[in-house]
Design a protein around this motif. Structure first.
Motif, PDB file in Angstrom:
ATOM      1  N   ILE A 140       0.831  -1.222   0.000  1.00  0.00           N
ATOM      2  CA  ILE A 140       0.000   0.000   0.000  1.00  0.00           C
ATOM      3  C   ILE A 140       0.860   1.264   0.000  1.00  0.00           C
ATOM      4  CG2 ILE A 140      -2.009  -1.092   1.109  1.00  0.00           C
ATOM      5  CD1 ILE A 140      -1.228   0.401   3.716  1.00  0.00           C
ATOM      6  N   ALA A 141       2.093   1.159   0.522  1.00  0.00           N
ATOM      7  CA  ALA A 141       2.925   2.371   0.691  1.00  0.00           C
ATOM      8  C   ALA A 141       3.044   3.162  -0.608  1.00  0.00           C
ATOM      9  CB  ALA A 141       4.295   2.007   1.241  1.00  0.00           C
ATOM     10  N   SER A 142       3.327   2.456  -1.704  1.00  0.00           N
ATOM     11  CA  SER A 142       3.548   3.163  -2.964  1.00  0.00           C
ATOM     12  C   SER A 142       2.236   3.591  -3.620  1.00  0.00           C
ATOM     13  CB  SER A 142       4.326   2.261  -3.918  1.00  0.00           C
ATOM     14  OG  SER A 142       3.556   1.113  -4.178  1.00  0.00           O
ATOM     15  N   ARG A 143       1.109   3.190  -3.045  1.00  0.00           N
ATOM     16  CA  ARG A 143      -0.189   3.541  -3.641  1.00  0.00           C
ATOM     17  C   ARG A 143      -0.853   4.726  -2.949  1.00  0.00           C
ATOM     18  NH1 ARG A 143      -1.777  -1.036  -6.839  1.00  0.00           N
ATOM     19  NH2 ARG A 143      -3.926  -0.270  -6.881  1.00  0.00           N
ATOM     20  N   ILE A 144      -0.351   5.095  -1.748  1.00  0.00           N
ATOM     21  CA  ILE A 144      -0.933   6.226  -1.002  1.00  0.00           C
ATOM     22  C   ILE A 144      -0.455   7.524  -1.642  1.00  0.00           C
ATOM     23  CG2 ILE A 144      -1.039   7.398   1.245  1.00  0.00           C
ATOM     24  CD1 ILE A 144      -0.284   4.634   2.529  1.00  0.00           C
ATOM     25  N   LYS A 145      -1.393   8.437  -1.899  1.00  0.00           N
ATOM     26  CA  LYS A 145      -0.990   9.724  -2.484  1.00  0.00           C
ATOM     27  C   LYS A 145      -0.170  10.520  -1.475  1.00  0.00           C
ATOM     28  CE  LYS A 145      -3.100  14.052  -4.206  1.00  0.00           C
ATOM     29  NZ  LYS A 145      -2.431  14.286  -5.484  1.00  0.00           N
ATOM     30  N   GLU A 146      -0.702  10.638  -0.259  1.00  0.00           N
ATOM     31  CA  GLU A 146      -0.077  11.464   0.763  1.00  0.00           C
ATOM     32  C   GLU A 146      -0.716  11.122   2.105  1.00  0.00           C
ATOM     33  OE1 GLU A 146      -1.016  15.613   0.082  1.00  0.00           O
ATOM     34  OE2 GLU A 146       1.058  16.226   0.416  1.00  0.00           O
ATOM     35  N   ILE A 147       0.052  11.289   3.177  1.00  0.00           N
ATOM     36  CA  ILE A 147      -0.526  11.193   4.519  1.00  0.00           C
ATOM     37  C   ILE A 147      -0.451  12.598   5.122  1.00  0.00           C
ATOM     38  CG2 ILE A 147      -0.300  10.223   6.839  1.00  0.00           C
ATOM     39  CD1 ILE A 147       0.959   7.722   5.586  1.00  0.00           C
ATOM     40  N   VAL A 148      -1.604  13.181   5.402  1.00  0.00           N
ATOM     41  CA  VAL A 148      -1.641  14.501   6.045  1.00  0.00           C
ATOM     42  C   VAL A 148      -2.159  14.263   7.455  1.00  0.00           C
ATOM     43  CG1 VAL A 148      -2.503  16.863   5.912  1.00  0.00           C
ATOM     44  CG2 VAL A 148      -2.133  15.565   3.805  1.00  0.00           C
ATOM     45  N   LEU A 149      -1.312  14.476   8.455  1.00  0.00           N
ATOM     46  CA  LEU A 149      -1.672  14.048   9.809  1.00  0.00           C
ATOM     47  C   LEU A 149      -1.541  15.169  10.829  1.00  0.00           C
ATOM     48  CD1 LEU A 149       1.120  13.550  11.764  1.00  0.00           C
ATOM     49  CD2 LEU A 149       1.478  11.814  10.019  1.00  0.00           C
ATOM     50  N   MET A 150      -2.318  15.038  11.929  1.00  0.00           N
ATOM     51  CA  MET A 150      -2.067  15.905  13.072  1.00  0.00           C
ATOM     52  C   MET A 150      -1.255  15.096  14.069  1.00  0.00           C
ATOM     53  SD  MET A 150      -2.623  16.850  16.362  1.00  0.00           S
ATOM     54  CE  MET A 150      -1.491  18.122  16.864  1.00  0.00           C
ATOM     55  N   GLY A 151      -0.092  15.648  14.431  1.00  0.00           N
ATOM     56  CA  GLY A 151       0.723  14.973  15.434  1.00  0.00           C
ATOM     57  C   GLY A 151       2.090  15.606  15.551  1.00  0.00           C
ATOM     58  N   GLY A 152       2.710  15.373  16.688  1.00  0.00           N
ATOM     59  CA  GLY A 152       4.073  15.830  16.912  1.00  0.00           C
ATOM     60  C   GLY A 152       4.165  17.291  17.303  1.00  0.00           C
ATOM     61  N   GLY A 153       5.381  17.738  17.446  1.00  0.00           N
ATOM     62  CA  GLY A 153       5.670  19.104  17.870  1.00  0.00           C
ATOM     63  C   GLY A 153       7.160  19.170  18.100  1.00  0.00           C
ATOM     64  N   TYR A 154       7.720  20.332  17.922  1.00  0.00           N
ATOM     65  CA  TYR A 154       9.166  20.388  18.121  1.00  0.00           C
ATOM     66  C   TYR A 154       9.576  21.600  18.934  1.00  0.00           C
ATOM     67  CZ  TYR A 154      14.029  19.435  17.374  1.00  0.00           C
ATOM     68  OH  TYR A 154      15.343  19.134  17.585  1.00  0.00           O
ATOM     69  N   PHE A 155       9.500  22.791  18.334  1.00  0.00           N
ATOM     70  CA  PHE A 155       9.899  23.998  19.060  1.00  0.00           C
ATOM     71  C   PHE A 155       8.931  24.261  20.213  1.00  0.00           C
ATOM     72  CE2 PHE A 155      11.040  24.274  14.614  1.00  0.00           C
ATOM     73  CZ  PHE A 155      12.409  24.462  14.702  1.00  0.00           C
ATOM     74  N   GLU A 156       7.715  23.784  20.045  1.00  0.00           N
ATOM     75  CA  GLU A 156       6.635  24.048  20.995  1.00  0.00           C
ATOM     76  C   GLU A 156       6.638  23.064  22.173  1.00  0.00           C
ATOM     77  OE1 GLU A 156       4.874  26.660  20.633  1.00  0.00           O
ATOM     78  OE2 GLU A 156       3.080  26.351  21.838  1.00  0.00           O
ATOM     79  N   GLY A 157       7.420  21.999  22.091  1.00  0.00           N
ATOM     80  CA  GLY A 157       7.425  20.987  23.148  1.00  0.00           C
ATOM     81  C   GLY A 157       6.219  20.073  23.035  1.00  0.00           C
ATOM     82  N   GLY A 158       5.939  19.334  24.111  1.00  0.00           N
ATOM     83  CA  GLY A 158       4.865  18.346  24.075  1.00  0.00           C
ATOM     84  C   GLY A 158       3.658  18.791  24.869  1.00  0.00           C
ATOM     85  N   ASN A 159       2.535  18.053  24.740  1.00  0.00           N
ATOM     86  CA  ASN A 159       1.346  18.362  25.536  1.00  0.00           C
ATOM     87  C   ASN A 159       0.900  17.209  26.436  1.00  0.00           C
ATOM     88  OD1 ASN A 159       0.299  16.687  23.573  1.00  0.00           O
ATOM     89  ND2 ASN A 159      -1.293  18.096  22.870  1.00  0.00           N
ATOM     90  N   ILE A 160       1.617  16.050  26.314  1.00  0.00           N
ATOM     91  CA  ILE A 160       1.267  14.936  27.219  1.00  0.00           C
ATOM     92  C   ILE A 160       2.477  14.596  28.091  1.00  0.00           C
ATOM     93  CG2 ILE A 160       1.676  13.192  25.385  1.00  0.00           C
ATOM     94  CD1 ILE A 160      -1.042  12.686  27.965  1.00  0.00           C
ATOM     95  N   GLU A 273       8.634  11.590  21.184  1.00  0.00           N
ATOM     96  CA  GLU A 273       9.081  12.884  20.640  1.00  0.00           C
ATOM     97  C   GLU A 273       9.274  12.773  19.130  1.00  0.00           C
ATOM     98  OE1 GLU A 273      12.573  16.303  21.090  1.00  0.00           O
ATOM     99  OE2 GLU A 273      12.703  14.500  22.312  1.00  0.00           O
ATOM    100  N   THR A 274       8.888  13.817  18.397  1.00  0.00           N
ATOM    101  CA  THR A 274       9.213  13.898  16.972  1.00  0.00           C
ATOM    102  C   THR A 274      10.482  14.754  16.872  1.00  0.00           C
ATOM    103  OG1 THR A 274       7.636  15.735  16.827  1.00  0.00           O
ATOM    104  CG2 THR A 274       6.870  13.597  16.039  1.00  0.00           C
ATOM    105  N   VAL A 275      11.570  14.130  16.480  1.00  0.00           N
ATOM    106  CA  VAL A 275      12.857  14.834  16.382  1.00  0.00           C
ATOM    107  C   VAL A 275      12.975  15.397  14.970  1.00  0.00           C
ATOM    108  CG1 VAL A 275      15.369  14.620  16.568  1.00  0.00           C
ATOM    109  CG2 VAL A 275      13.862  13.310  18.117  1.00  0.00           C
ATOM    110  N   VAL A 276      12.911  16.718  14.876  1.00  0.00           N
ATOM    111  CA  VAL A 276      12.825  17.387  13.575  1.00  0.00           C
ATOM    112  C   VAL A 276      14.177  18.018  13.225  1.00  0.00           C
ATOM    113  CG1 VAL A 276      11.638  19.210  12.283  1.00  0.00           C
ATOM    114  CG2 VAL A 276      10.383  17.863  13.987  1.00  0.00           C
TER     115      VAL A 276
END
Ligand code: BDR
Ligand code: CA
Length: 312
Positions: A140-160, A273-276
């Motif tokens: 399926i990976a090569s068949r997905i157009k795009e994944i647009v997601l809500m998640g992560g944070g970097y400069f802003e830190g975390g919320n949980i 953590e999302t390391v950006v």
């Protein structure tokens, strides 16, 4: 219209994202898949169906996905969303059916059936279902157009935790699979959603629509913002998930940078953590568009205008 699958754990902000999608002719919602997150799975698929009924869309196909994260125990967020996940406005139990096919199977089957590069995935909760689908059917990976997601944070830190945002924290192993999949990713992190504030003026514009949809949306926002407003001391709380849908309709409202993003899965202190690599200090692959800025007034106009088009 652009074909999308929404994967979600409503949640008041998820609910507004669903309403925005159903109100937008640019989007064709092939199905909505529930995931355990803000609340357990049974409540999330019930809430999705309640939201579809608020939008007068009992025809939408709703599926139940994963009951728990891939590796870790489920962590929920009733402290943010209330016991039902949709506190703020009492809605009747839904009459529309839940599909019998499993949510992960639905995602795989749809991607294998539709023309490659035509289906966009919109995860608004933990990435468990998407991670599971990628493991079960790597094609399926090569068949997905795009994944647009809500998640992560970097400069802003975390919320949980100080370093992790809730959706990624709940299932970091699934997130690691998704970010390592090679599928084009657009992420809406806390860095942008914390700029989308539910001020009193914006909430009253929502109520000012004058329909039941407007009233329900305003009541949800008023409940949801309470938690974050107290915490962050802003005028209104941040609104997260609808940014995913707004980006699909009006990408010009947003800006960001293509970066490498990796997921921390083992440190007890920073798991999730999302390391950006914002400054490009590694030569790791740029696997995501990290959105950092938004025209928040433009976003709220879009949201309010579109919700006003749903049947009263
Ligand atoms: C995310 O966590 C959930 O509580 C919200 O619905 C949103 O998806 C924000 O961190
Ligand atoms: Ca969510």
């Amino acid at each position: 219209p652009r074909k999308i699958i929404i994967d979600t754990d409503p949640g008041q902000d998820d609910a507004l994202a669903i309403l925005l999608a159903l109100a937008s002719p640019e989007l064709d919602v092939l199905g909505i898949v529930a995931v355990a997150g803000n609340i357990p799975l049974e409540l999330t698929h019930t809430n999705i169906r309640k939201v579809c009924e608020v939008a007068s869309r009992p025809d939408v196909k709703v599926y139940a996905g994963s009951v728990r994260p891939m590796v870790r125990q489920l962590v929920t967020a009733e402290h943010v969303h209330g016991e039902t996940g949709l506190d703020g406005y009492d809605l009747p139990a839904p009459a529309m059916p839940l599909q019998t096919q499993g949510g992960v199977e639905f995602i795989i089957e749809t991607l294998m059936r539709e023309e490659p590069g035509t289906v966009t995935l919109c995860p608004l909760g933990p990435l468990t279902n998407i991670g599971m689908a990628l493991v079960r059917e790597p094609k399926i990976a090569s068949r997905i157009k795009e994944i647009v997601l809500m998640g992560g944070g970097y400069f802003e830190g975390g919320n949980i935790t100080p370093s992790a945002e809730f959706n990624i924290y709940v299932d970091p192993h699934a997130a690691e699979i998704v970010f390592g999949s090679g599928v084009p990713i657009v992420m809406m992190p806390l860095d942008v959603t914390h700029k989308v504030l539910t001020t009193e003026k914006r909430v009253s514009a929502m109520r000012g629509i004058g329909t039941r949809v407007g009233e329900v949306a305003a009541a949800w926002l008023e409940f949801f913002e309470r938690f974050d407003e107290e915490k962050y001391g802003t005028d209104g709380g941040p609104l997260h998930d609808p940014n995913v849908i707004a980006y699909l309709i009006k990408p010009e409202l947003y800006s960001g940078r293509h970066c490498n993003v990796e997921i921390e899965t083992s440190s007890p202190l920073t798991i999730g953590e999302t390391v950006v690599d914002w400054w490009g200090v590694t030569d790791r692959e740029k696997n995501a568009l990290f959105i950092k800025d938004v025209d928040a007034d433009g976003f709220f106009s879009l949201l309010t205008e579109r919700l006003a088009t749903l049947p009263a």
